[in-house]
Design a protein around this motif. Structure first.
Motif, mmCIF file in Angstrom:
data_model
loop_
_atom_site.group_PDB
_atom_site.id
_atom_site.type_symbol
_atom_site.label_atom_id
_atom_site.label_comp_id
_atom_site.label_asym_id
_atom_site.label_seq_id
_atom_site.Cartn_x
_atom_site.Cartn_y
_atom_site.Cartn_z
ATOM 1 N N ALA A 64 0.834 -1.209 0.000
ATOM 2 C CA ALA A 64 0.000 0.000 0.000
ATOM 3 C C ALA A 64 0.865 1.253 0.000
ATOM 4 C CB ALA A 64 -0.925 -0.009 1.217
ATOM 5 N N LEU A 65 1.940 1.231 0.787
ATOM 6 C CA LEU A 65 2.834 2.394 0.836
ATOM 7 C C LEU A 65 3.541 2.626 -0.492
ATOM 8 C CD1 LEU A 65 4.401 1.958 4.397
ATOM 9 C CD2 LEU A 65 2.890 3.791 3.625
ATOM 10 N N ILE A 66 3.934 1.543 -1.176
ATOM 11 C CA ILE A 66 4.552 1.692 -2.498
ATOM 12 C C ILE A 66 3.575 2.391 -3.443
ATOM 13 C CG2 ILE A 66 5.358 0.445 -4.542
ATOM 14 C CD1 ILE A 66 6.543 -1.657 -2.684
ATOM 15 N N GLY A 67 2.312 1.969 -3.411
ATOM 16 C CA GLY A 67 1.306 2.609 -4.244
ATOM 17 C C GLY A 67 1.106 4.073 -3.880
ATOM 18 N N ILE A 68 1.071 4.374 -2.576
ATOM 19 C CA ILE A 68 0.890 5.757 -2.126
ATOM 20 C C ILE A 68 2.072 6.626 -2.554
ATOM 21 C CG2 ILE A 68 0.795 7.228 -0.069
ATOM 22 C CD1 ILE A 68 -0.762 4.939 1.302
ATOM 23 N N LEU B 207 4.046 6.197 -5.140
ATOM 24 C CA LEU B 207 3.964 6.417 -6.583
ATOM 25 C C LEU B 207 2.936 7.502 -6.913
ATOM 26 C CD1 LEU B 207 4.124 2.750 -7.954
ATOM 27 C CD2 LEU B 207 5.918 4.481 -7.988
ATOM 28 N N VAL B 208 1.776 7.456 -6.262
ATOM 29 C CA VAL B 208 0.734 8.449 -6.527
ATOM 30 C C VAL B 208 1.185 9.842 -6.104
ATOM 31 C CG1 VAL B 208 -1.587 9.197 -5.893
ATOM 32 C CG2 VAL B 208 -1.157 6.789 -6.408
ATOM 33 N N LEU B 209 1.739 9.957 -4.909
ATOM 34 C CA LEU B 209 2.148 11.265 -4.400
ATOM 35 C C LEU B 209 3.267 11.881 -5.233
ATOM 36 C CD1 LEU B 209 2.092 10.670 -0.522
ATOM 37 C CD2 LEU B 209 0.406 11.876 -1.933
ATOM 38 N N VAL B 210 4.175 11.041 -5.724
ATOM 39 C CA VAL B 210 5.323 11.556 -6.482
ATOM 40 C C VAL B 210 4.957 11.814 -7.939
ATOM 41 C CG1 VAL B 210 7.647 11.024 -7.296
ATOM 42 C CG2 VAL B 210 6.998 10.492 -4.945
ATOM 43 N N LEU B 211 4.294 10.855 -8.570
ATOM 44 C CA LEU B 211 4.028 10.964 -10.008
ATOM 45 C C LEU B 211 2.796 11.806 -10.328
ATOM 46 C CD1 LEU B 211 4.780 7.293 -11.126
ATOM 47 C CD2 LEU B 211 6.285 9.280 -11.191
ATOM 48 N N VAL B 212 1.791 11.791 -9.460
ATOM 49 C CA VAL B 212 0.561 12.532 -9.725
ATOM 50 C C VAL B 212 0.591 13.914 -9.086
ATOM 51 C CG1 VAL B 212 -1.952 12.548 -9.477
ATOM 52 C CG2 VAL B 212 -0.763 10.395 -9.947
ATOM 53 N N ALA C 271 7.590 7.057 4.401
ATOM 54 C CA ALA C 271 7.099 5.687 4.209
ATOM 55 C C ALA C 271 7.997 4.689 4.934
ATOM 56 C CB ALA C 271 7.034 5.362 2.721
ATOM 57 N N GLY C 272 9.301 4.915 4.882
ATOM 58 C CA GLY C 272 10.230 4.040 5.594
ATOM 59 C C GLY C 272 10.030 4.109 7.092
ATOM 60 N N ALA C 273 9.743 5.301 7.592
ATOM 61 C CA ALA C 273 9.515 5.464 9.032
ATOM 62 C C ALA C 273 8.266 4.713 9.479
ATOM 63 C CB ALA C 273 9.392 6.950 9.377
ATOM 64 N N VAL C 274 7.225 4.722 8.637
ATOM 65 C CA VAL C 274 6.008 3.971 8.961
ATOM 66 C C VAL C 274 6.333 2.489 9.088
ATOM 67 C CG1 VAL C 274 3.745 3.264 8.103
ATOM 68 C CG2 VAL C 274 4.464 5.652 7.886
ATOM 69 N N LEU C 275 7.129 1.966 8.138
ATOM 70 C CA LEU C 275 7.509 0.551 8.193
ATOM 71 C C LEU C 275 8.412 0.263 9.387
ATOM 72 C CD1 LEU C 275 8.182 -0.364 4.445
ATOM 73 C CD2 LEU C 275 6.177 -0.868 5.835
#
Length: 462
Positions: free
Chosen positions: A273-277, A279-284, A296-300
């Motif tokens: 889910a974080l990988i998808g998020i 990608l969306v935040l960076v590319l969109v 994202a790394g900190a969440v993990l």
């Protein structure tokens, strides 16, 4: 050129020579050189010397490698690779392309190409041994796959190249760079398969170009269609001991291909889910990959705080040092006028297309022995004044230089080539080393010209 401009250039060449023959990070030499030139030739203080320190790129490297280091440790990367392989079960000839695709996806998401090759090559080379596929072809496809995605808009190499170009006042579409890299590496992989297949038929070679199904103990196919079938070990496994085949549970590799898919854990679902998020935040939404990846790394990290120190230690600090040191030194060379004078000398040749092909070969030949990333920071700035003239397509020349610097990393002297060599099975390593070396020579001779023709000459003519 004056001695003030020539001496720093000689020092730059010396840095590459020293880093080639001695195990020292060239970034360290870059910082030393930046201080020596900046302080004693330009009279700069430390703040002026570090004015061009690439803080955004450094933060991108830290964030991306931190996040994907956590994803590797919780098994998400292995999960994705295994899922791709199982999706084509029963079709042995398709699996090598799956390895190509998996490596390209990993690098496109931000993994460094050596890290992607390290993750994929153990399983890929074991698969080649199981199916009598040429380890040379499999190794090349794995490395080319890693290079194919290496210049995506969110990858470190892609961000680095685009930043260098944009800081000079020019612009380049990051997607053009990405698709150019993917296309050239895909083409090189197809040419490799076709060339080796032709050679195998005419010379009756031991290995095939794309492998074949192997008979199991019960007479059935022991290819990817029988993930639960135990197989005898191929000779010459990594470490010289008894190693099992690719498709059995005891394989001691970074990618375990189990007999049945293991359940997806909650942490792995969170990681996907974080990988998808990201990608969306960076590319969109065009948010900076550096801060997003760190978050994202900190969440993990909070899912398993015991691995926090391991994840931080796994950040690619050597690449941070390399990029920061070389970019800082090249910026000092630009201040002193060395880069501009070199570019002016190139322009006086009077044939922009000739200058472009010479630069492609310079960066390609040198990269076979030196750091590709360091060369990108050194050679691309030399081409920028030429591009300001408008005689050549900016995207084409930059893409040709970037790709020429990376495709030659099939050399056994490079990290990627060495990883493939280390994981080879079913073939004597001295023999495989010679094959890699010969192939590297062919790539160095052909790839820069191919990049130049496809990406520079064709757009210029059209």
């Amino acid at each position: 050129m004056t001695s003030v401009e020539v001496l720093p250039l000689i020092a730059l060449v010396a840095m590459f020579v020293i880093a080639t023959f001695f195990p020292i990070n060239i970034g360290i030499l870059g910082f030393i050189g930046a201080f020596a030139v900046g302080a004693f030739m330009l009279g700069y203080d430390d703040k002026e010397i570090l004015a061009a320190f690439p803080s955004s790129i450094v933060l991108t490297i830290i964030g991306v490698t931190y996040f994907f280091g956590m994803a590797k440790k919780n098994g998400t990367i292995d999960l994705l690779v295994n899922a791709c392989i199982r999706a084509v079960r029963g079709r042995v000839t398709v699996v090598p392309w799956v390895f190509f695709f998996c490596a390209s996806v990993l690098t496109a998401l931000g993994t460094f190409s050596p890290a992607a090759v390290a993750l994929i090559s153990p399983a890929a080379m074991s698969f080649a041994a199981r199916t009598k596929m040429s380890p040379l072809v499999m190794g090349i496809m794995t490395i080319n796959g890693a290079h194919a995605g290496a210049f995506s808009p969110i990858s470190v190499s892609g961000v680095l190249v685009c930043d260098i170009v944009e800081n000079s006042g020019l612009s380049i579409d990051p997607w053009t760079l990405f698709f150019a890299s993917y296309g050239i590496n895909l083409l090189l992989s197809v040419l490799t398969v076709v060339g080796y297949a032709t050679l195998a038929r005419t010379r009756h070679l031991e290995f095939s170009a794309m492998g074949s199904a192997v008979e199991g103990p019960d007479g059935g196919s022991a290819g990817v269609s029988r993930l639960d079938q135990p197989h005898p070990a191929p000779s010459g496994g990594v470490g010289g001991g008894a190693a099992t085949g690719l498709l059995t549970r005891p394989v001691q590799t970074d990618v375990l291909l189990d007999a049945a898919p293991t359940p997806v854990t909650r942490v792995q679902k969170l990681t996907l889910a974080l990988i998808g998020i990201v990608l969306v935040l960076v590319l969109v939404f065009h948010l900076p990959i550096s801060f997003i990846a760190i978050a994202a790394g900190a969440v993990l990290a909070f899912t398993d705080l015991s691995k926090q120190n391991e994840a931080i230690a796994g950040i690619s600090w050597s690449t941070v040092l390399l990029v920061a040191g070389m970019v800082t030194y090249i910026s000092v060379l630009q201040e002193i006028g060395t880069i501009d004078h070199l570019a002016e000398m190139a322009i006086t040749i009077g044939a922009p297309l000739l200058v472009a092909v010479v630069l492609c070969y310079v960066i390609g030949v040198t990269s076979a022995f030196a750091s590709s990333t360091a060369l990108l920071t050194a050679v691309i700035p030399m081409a920028l004044p030429l591009l300001h003239t408008g005689a050549l397509p900016v995207a084409g020349v930059v893409a040709a230089l970037a790709i020429s610097a990376t495709v030659v990393d099939v050399s056994p002297f490079s990290t990627n080539g060495a990883l493939v060599l280390a994981n080879a099975q079913g073939i004597a390593r001295p023999r495989f080393y010679r094959q890699l070396l010969l192939n590297a020579g062919i790539v160095v001779a052909v790839a820069p010209a191919l990049c130049w023709l496809v990406l520079v000459v064709t757009p210029a003519v059209l």
